[in-house]
Write an enzyme that holds these catalytic residues in place. Sequence first.
Site, PDB file in Angstrom:
ATOM      1  N   PRO A 131       0.850  -1.202   0.000  1.00 53.48           N
ATOM      2  CA  PRO A 131       0.000   0.000   0.000  1.00 53.48           C
ATOM      3  C   PRO A 131       0.877   1.241   0.000  1.00 53.48           C
ATOM      4  O   PRO A 131       1.765   1.374   0.836  1.00 53.48           O
ATOM      5  CB  PRO A 131      -0.807  -0.138   1.298  1.00 53.48           C
ATOM      6  CG  PRO A 131       0.024  -1.033   2.167  1.00 53.48           C
ATOM      7  CD  PRO A 131       0.760  -1.958   1.258  1.00 53.48           C
ATOM      8  N   LEU A 132       0.636   2.149  -0.936  1.00 52.72           N
ATOM      9  CA  LEU A 132       1.495   3.316  -1.127  1.00 52.72           C
ATOM     10  C   LEU A 132       0.659   4.582  -1.116  1.00 52.72           C
ATOM     11  O   LEU A 132      -0.292   4.712  -1.888  1.00 52.72           O
ATOM     12  CB  LEU A 132       2.255   3.208  -2.454  1.00 52.72           C
ATOM     13  CG  LEU A 132       3.159   1.975  -2.594  1.00 52.72           C
ATOM     14  CD1 LEU A 132       3.528   1.746  -4.048  1.00 52.72           C
ATOM     15  CD2 LEU A 132       4.405   2.147  -1.745  1.00 52.72           C
ATOM     16  N   CYS A 171       3.346   3.207  10.176  1.00 52.18           N
ATOM     17  CA  CYS A 171       3.379   4.487   9.484  1.00 52.18           C
ATOM     18  C   CYS A 171       4.219   5.490  10.272  1.00 52.18           C
ATOM     19  O   CYS A 171       3.984   5.708  11.456  1.00 52.18           O
ATOM     20  CB  CYS A 171       1.971   5.028   9.280  1.00 52.18           C
ATOM     21  SG  CYS A 171       1.919   6.627   8.438  1.00 52.18           S
TER      22      CYS A 171
END
Length: 702
Positions: A355-356, A440
């Site tokens: 996931p970017l 994150c």
Amino acid sequence: METETLMDELPAATATAVEHPETPLQPPSSNADDGGVSQEFRTPEELVAKSIAPVKREYLRPPPSRPSTNNNNNAIVGVENDDAAEAKGAPLLKDKKSKRQIKRERREEQKSPLHLCPKVAKSGKVSACPYGDKCRFSHDVEAFKAVKPADIEGSCPFLVYEGPCSYGLACRFAGTHRDDVSAPTENLPGKSSELNFFSKDTQKLLWKNKMKFPKAEATLKLLGLEGNPKDKTLADNGENGQVAPKEPATDTKTDSNVVANDSISPSISPEDNVNGNNLADDARPLKKAKSSVNEICSSQVSSGLSVQGGVPDGNFGVNKSEPTADTMTDSDKSLKLHPREKKLIDFRDKLYLAPLTTVGNLPFRRVCKVLGADVTCGEMAMCTNLLQGQAAEWALLRRHSSENLFGVQICGAYPDTVTKTVELIEQECSVDFIDINMGCPIDVVVNKGGGSALLTKPMRMKSVVEAASSTVGTPVTIKVRTAYFEGKNRIDSLIADMGSWGATAVTIHGRSRQQRYSKPADWDYVYQCVRKAPKSLQVLGNGDVFSYVDWNNHKTECPELSTCMIARGALVKPWIFTEIKEQRHWDITSGERLDILKDYARFGLQHWGSDSKGVETTRHFLLEWLGYTCRYVPVGLLDIIPQKINWRSPSYYGRDDLETLMASDSAADWVRISELVLGKVPSGYSFAPKHKSNAYDRAENG
């Protein structure tokens, strides 16, 4: 050295886009310290030791005679008229406008001739709009035609679908529309291949705080995680009392649809109202036997969402093969929530696109699927924003029909927030797994207790995963970093228990939060964690995979490793998936790379629309992506292969003008490339790159 001209490869109409004698092409210049010795006098081995790409001497070019105007993250590149000229300096940023002022300007803009009513645009008739004079948009068809930009070369991206283009007169490819088609339908034609549309009825219920989460509430009660954390006596500060330091919120989490909203939904309990300053931490859950949740029959937990004052739309869970909650018996419900009865996903040896943020949108994932990716995952979505019913955040959960193994990634700081979110996602969306981001590094996320901040609170990590996995039948995975603080790795001490928490798989990024991207990923530590993990838990590695050689080395060094997640490597060269599957170094040509960009543009127009707004949205995210692709050095230009992700590129010529253009890290040159696939930019166009793709020691993607 003479290079082939771009005019020989491209039509004259597109070749003019890069024909700017007053602005010569500027390939990337080396930022590395050469120690006073020119690169042409160094051996390839010496260059590699200094992390400089060993480009063959015949392709090297001297540094520009004038000061470089290479792009940086703070520069705003403006393009005026037909010339893509580099900005001479970053203009002063204007003062932020108030929300009221922005709303007023938007309404005034909607009334301009350029913003034709969608209903009128579809049919070409003013009478088609049911709102008449009260419509927010313009109904002047002739005025719209007078100011509409010229059509883009090519065919309408919606011609592959049955029925006409829903953008009608507003489509930038209107000249290619056929007249022998039936009347336009309500749904956009390209959307038929996309799934997970957010229900308006559910959105209204979230707005009005009328949505209930019986499964989540029952699970939280069972685990002793309900209630206000201020009323509890035990605070979870982690096993060693470490608390994530409070940092100024200088970074902003954005994505392809929305800027993260820091406001808190009224539908969420007080535990979610975290500002990183004055709320107590989550309380430790009541001690229970490890198998307590697994052994207790969950038939008391009702399936589906109950609503106060009405019943939501019955289209929940569309595109899912499982029986609906209403048709399931009590025994079915208990079996569905039993971890051993969950659908298992085998990640072993599958090519997993990470996931970017921003660039990992649906069109980019479609490009990677075409090039060989097996598993895809949507951009990180914030739980608080999803529970507020923000449509832009829910758009991050959109799925294309070609994504046969697809997951969504969410980020939350507290068990109740995450648990309610996973219950809602399972009801609303068709997904194969739900990934919880616990790595994150972005400040605005960490300061609210989410992402990497959870690494300092292992008991809260356990509560989040255990509550989420016990609530839904969809497999739950987690993504972590080695630690929060550099030199204080702790995943190896937690990996043995993560399987008992209910996680199906865990991805370990081989860096700490404090380290960011300043050093290579610590794969030796990843291997150590893999060997300590129980056999029932799949462990994936992440970090610096940039060729099939890297992939093979990790699989050889640690056969127990399920697979490698590919992140920045896919941003720089999405054909890495083809290279791994075919076990070769692909010396891809500039023409083949341009074809990939054309595919992206077509997918983007189908996703965001083929009108002027959709074209410019597609262009914006294409430019963001080009900020990464410029770092690729063609295989045929290197003395040593494969390229490593931390190599810095010197100034070099490509084998043709297009390849030279693609090597430039100037945002003005990225705009030129976008003009090759999306036509000329509007007069006065400007682009400000978001991610620091040229800063090799730091990146915003988690």
